[in-house]
Design a protein around this motif. Structure first.
Motif, PDB file in Angstrom:
ATOM      1  N   PHE A  94       0.832  -1.206   0.000  1.00 47.87           N
ATOM      2  CA  PHE A  94       0.000   0.000   0.000  1.00 47.87           C
ATOM      3  C   PHE A  94       0.866   1.254   0.000  1.00 47.87           C
ATOM      4  CE2 PHE A  94      -3.546  -2.438   2.436  1.00 47.87           C
ATOM      5  CZ  PHE A  94      -4.056  -2.900   1.232  1.00 47.87           C
ATOM      6  N   THR A  95       1.934   1.244   0.782  1.00 46.61           N
ATOM      7  CA  THR A  95       2.799   2.416   0.904  1.00 46.61           C
ATOM      8  C   THR A  95       3.529   2.726  -0.397  1.00 46.61           C
ATOM      9  OG1 THR A  95       3.136   1.982   3.263  1.00 46.61           O
ATOM     10  CG2 THR A  95       4.735   3.416   2.179  1.00 46.61           C
ATOM     11  N   VAL A  96       4.038   1.715  -1.071  1.00 44.25           N
ATOM     12  CA  VAL A  96       4.747   1.924  -2.332  1.00 44.25           C
ATOM     13  C   VAL A  96       3.803   2.485  -3.394  1.00 44.25           C
ATOM     14  CG1 VAL A  96       5.957   0.778  -4.226  1.00 44.25           C
ATOM     15  CG2 VAL A  96       6.492   0.173  -1.857  1.00 44.25           C
ATOM     16  N   VAL A  97       2.589   1.941  -3.472  1.00 44.33           N
ATOM     17  CA  VAL A  97       1.598   2.456  -4.427  1.00 44.33           C
ATOM     18  C   VAL A  97       1.268   3.910  -4.108  1.00 44.33           C
ATOM     19  CG1 VAL A  97      -0.780   2.234  -5.246  1.00 44.33           C
ATOM     20  CG2 VAL A  97       0.603   0.183  -4.885  1.00 44.33           C
ATOM     21  N   ALA A  98       1.072   4.206  -2.824  1.00 46.19           N
ATOM     22  CA  ALA A  98       0.752   5.577  -2.410  1.00 46.19           C
ATOM     23  C   ALA A  98       1.880   6.539  -2.754  1.00 46.19           C
ATOM     24  CB  ALA A  98       0.471   5.608  -0.908  1.00 46.19           C
ATOM     25  N   ALA A 121       8.058   5.312   2.932  1.00 44.37           N
ATOM     26  CA  ALA A 121       7.677   6.332   1.958  1.00 44.37           C
ATOM     27  C   ALA A 121       8.866   7.137   1.451  1.00 44.37           C
ATOM     28  CB  ALA A 121       6.644   7.282   2.567  1.00 44.37           C
ATOM     29  N   LEU A 122      10.037   6.953   2.058  1.00 41.38           N
ATOM     30  CA  LEU A 122      11.230   7.657   1.575  1.00 41.38           C
ATOM     31  C   LEU A 122      11.575   7.278   0.135  1.00 41.38           C
ATOM     32  CD1 LEU A 122      13.566   7.446   4.709  1.00 41.38           C
ATOM     33  CD2 LEU A 122      12.272   9.424   3.903  1.00 41.38           C
ATOM     34  N   ILE A 123      11.065   6.163  -0.330  1.00 34.72           N
ATOM     35  CA  ILE A 123      11.309   5.795  -1.726  1.00 34.72           C
ATOM     36  C   ILE A 123      10.698   6.804  -2.686  1.00 34.72           C
ATOM     37  CG2 ILE A 123      11.431   3.326  -1.211  1.00 34.72           C
ATOM     38  CD1 ILE A 123       8.621   3.067  -2.398  1.00 34.72           C
ATOM     39  N   PHE A 165      -6.427   8.970  -4.749  1.00 31.06           N
ATOM     40  CA  PHE A 165      -5.918   7.604  -4.917  1.00 31.06           C
ATOM     41  C   PHE A 165      -4.726   7.362  -3.991  1.00 31.06           C
ATOM     42  CE2 PHE A 165      -3.228   4.447  -7.081  1.00 31.06           C
ATOM     43  CZ  PHE A 165      -4.148   3.424  -7.300  1.00 31.06           C
ATOM     44  N   ALA A 166      -3.786   8.321  -3.957  1.00 35.95           N
ATOM     45  CA  ALA A 166      -2.623   8.188  -3.076  1.00 35.95           C
ATOM     46  C   ALA A 166      -3.059   8.141  -1.615  1.00 35.95           C
ATOM     47  CB  ALA A 166      -1.653   9.342  -3.304  1.00 35.95           C
ATOM     48  N   SER A 167      -3.966   9.047  -1.227  1.00 32.31           N
ATOM     49  CA  SER A 167      -4.426   9.084   0.160  1.00 32.31           C
ATOM     50  C   SER A 167      -5.143   7.801   0.545  1.00 32.31           C
ATOM     51  CB  SER A 167      -5.349  10.290   0.372  1.00 32.31           C
ATOM     52  OG  SER A 167      -4.633  11.502   0.229  1.00 32.31           O
ATOM     53  N   GLN A 168      -5.894   7.234  -0.386  1.00 34.57           N
ATOM     54  CA  GLN A 168      -6.577   5.968  -0.107  1.00 34.57           C
ATOM     55  C   GLN A 168      -5.571   4.900   0.329  1.00 34.57           C
ATOM     56  OE1 GLN A 168     -10.051   4.976  -0.391  1.00 34.57           O
ATOM     57  NE2 GLN A 168      -9.234   3.155   0.608  1.00 34.57           N
ATOM     58  N   PHE A 169      -4.463   4.816  -0.381  1.00 33.10           N
ATOM     59  CA  PHE A 169      -3.469   3.796  -0.049  1.00 33.10           C
ATOM     60  C   PHE A 169      -2.640   4.182   1.176  1.00 33.10           C
ATOM     61  CE2 PHE A 169      -4.716   2.297  -4.171  1.00 33.10           C
ATOM     62  CZ  PHE A 169      -4.562   0.924  -4.073  1.00 33.10           C
ATOM     63  N   ALA A 228       3.483  11.546  -8.612  1.00 33.78           N
ATOM     64  CA  ALA A 228       2.849  12.033  -9.832  1.00 33.78           C
ATOM     65  C   ALA A 228       1.918  13.207  -9.537  1.00 33.78           C
ATOM     66  CB  ALA A 228       2.072  10.898 -10.496  1.00 33.78           C
ATOM     67  N   ARG A 229       1.175  13.114  -8.429  1.00 29.35           N
ATOM     68  CA  ARG A 229       0.271  14.213  -8.061  1.00 29.35           C
ATOM     69  C   ARG A 229       1.027  15.480  -7.728  1.00 29.35           C
ATOM     70  NH1 ARG A 229      -1.116  14.133  -2.446  1.00 29.35           N
ATOM     71  NH2 ARG A 229       0.662  15.568  -2.503  1.00 29.35           N
ATOM     72  N   ASN A 230       2.131  15.365  -6.982  1.00 29.86           N
ATOM     73  CA  ASN A 230       2.930  16.539  -6.635  1.00 29.86           C
ATOM     74  C   ASN A 230       3.445  17.246  -7.883  1.00 29.86           C
ATOM     75  OD1 ASN A 230       2.543  16.037  -3.935  1.00 29.86           O
ATOM     76  ND2 ASN A 230       4.572  15.147  -3.597  1.00 29.86           N
ATOM     77  N   ALA A 231       3.868  16.451  -8.859  1.00 33.79           N
ATOM     78  CA  ALA A 231       4.366  17.038 -10.105  1.00 33.79           C
ATOM     79  C   ALA A 231       3.255  17.793 -10.828  1.00 33.79           C
ATOM     80  CB  ALA A 231       4.937  15.943 -10.998  1.00 33.79           C
TER      81      ALA A 231
END
Length: 297
Positions: free
Chosen positions: A11-15, A256-258, A235-239, A21-24
């Motif tokens: 879940f964390t990697v998907v988020a 999430a540092l990845i 979508f990110a927040s969901q995960f 992508a959203r930040n960009a």
């Protein structure tokens, strides 16, 4: 509801990927909508998607909907307000520094989050987990602050303050999820997401109605590029919330540092430029820290 071991990590990697992508996309909206306008995009256009997610979960997952109570609303409101401030500071930092450097500044949060999680939520972390968090955070510091380079104080302060607020938001949302007596962690996470985005949409829409109606109208006119950012935000927040429902905030935010590596790929820093020994060492530390953390289960 039973959850497979390590599911929180997936879940964390998907988020993290979706958030990069959203930040960009949000960063590209700053020029036309301003910092507050670009901040509001993720909430205003994300809220309808959160409601869709909640409808799907309520239809697909067995069990009654959880009862909303005062403690849940307090935790959710705290998380929502902290996230608004964090997003605004992040976008302000991105106006002054590169996308990947700002992301690196923001990822100084895991140690702070670990401390807050322990003292506020009562989360337990083994000594090995603390070591992993410190190693991974050291990797971020190594990548972010170059010797001999001019230190831009203002964006650094904005980025680190953003990290602190994102950490507090994560603690607030995990507190909200845990306060719900839901039969399924999926239902608890998705309910919290819908309420959180609803509160954020209400707060920022009201603020802009009072202080900048022209800016609010500009957000509505920019609906085409904003829908994508809104969807990715929800979508990110969901995960993120699914991960928070299963694991401590400290472990989730350390993995999430990845996102820093994802940000490098998005910005082209990793693809187009040679990786310096210092950056390579930082990446190795991040990978070691994250690897140790995930191995703990």
């Amino acid at each position: 509801m039973f959850a497979l071991p390590g599911l929180w990590a997936i879940f964390t990697v998907v988020a993290a990927a979706a958030q990069t992508a959203r930040n960009a996309m949000q960063r590209n909206l700053i020029a036309t909508l301003g910092t507050i306008g670009a901040t509001h995009v993720r909430f205003l256009y994300g809220f309808p998607f959160a409601l869709i997610f909640l409808g799907i979960v309520n239809a697909a997952v067995p069990g009654a909907a959880p009862k909303i109570h005062g403690s849940f609303l307090l935790w959710t409101t705290f998380g929502a307000i902290a996230q608004i401030g964090a997003t605004a500071l992040m976008l302000a930092a991105m106006k002054e520094r590169s996308f990947v450097v700002t992301t690196a500044y923001m990822k100084t949060e895991p140690v702070l989050v670990a401390l807050v999680g322990v003292f506020v939520l009562g989360d337990h972390l083994a000594a090995t987990a603390w070591v992993a968090i410190i190693i991974a955070t050291a990797g971020i510091v190594l990548m972010s602050w170059k010797p001999g380079a001019e230190m831009a104080v203002r964006p650094a302060i904005l980025g680190i303050a953003s990290a602190a607020l994102f950490g507090l938001a994560a603690v607030g949302f995990r507190g909200a999820i845990r306060s719900l007596e839901a039969e399924s962690f999926i239902t608890a996470a998705t309910t919290t997401l819908a309420w959180g985005l609803g509160i954020q949409t209400l707060i920022l829409t009201t603020y802009l109605l009072v202080t900048d109606r022209a800016g609010l109208m500009a957000i509505f006119r920019a609906w085409r590029p904003s829908i994508g950012a809104g969807f990715l935000g929800a979508f990110a927040s969901q995960f993120w919330f699914l991960a928070f429902a299963l694991e401590t905030v400290a472990k989730v935010r350390t993995l999430a540092l990845i996102e820093v590596l994802f940000a490098g790929l998005v910005s082209g820093a990793i693809i187009k430029q040679a990786t310096s020994p210092r950056d390579a060492a930082g990446i190795v530390l991040i990978v070691i820290g994250v690897g140790v953390l995930v191995s703990l289960g």
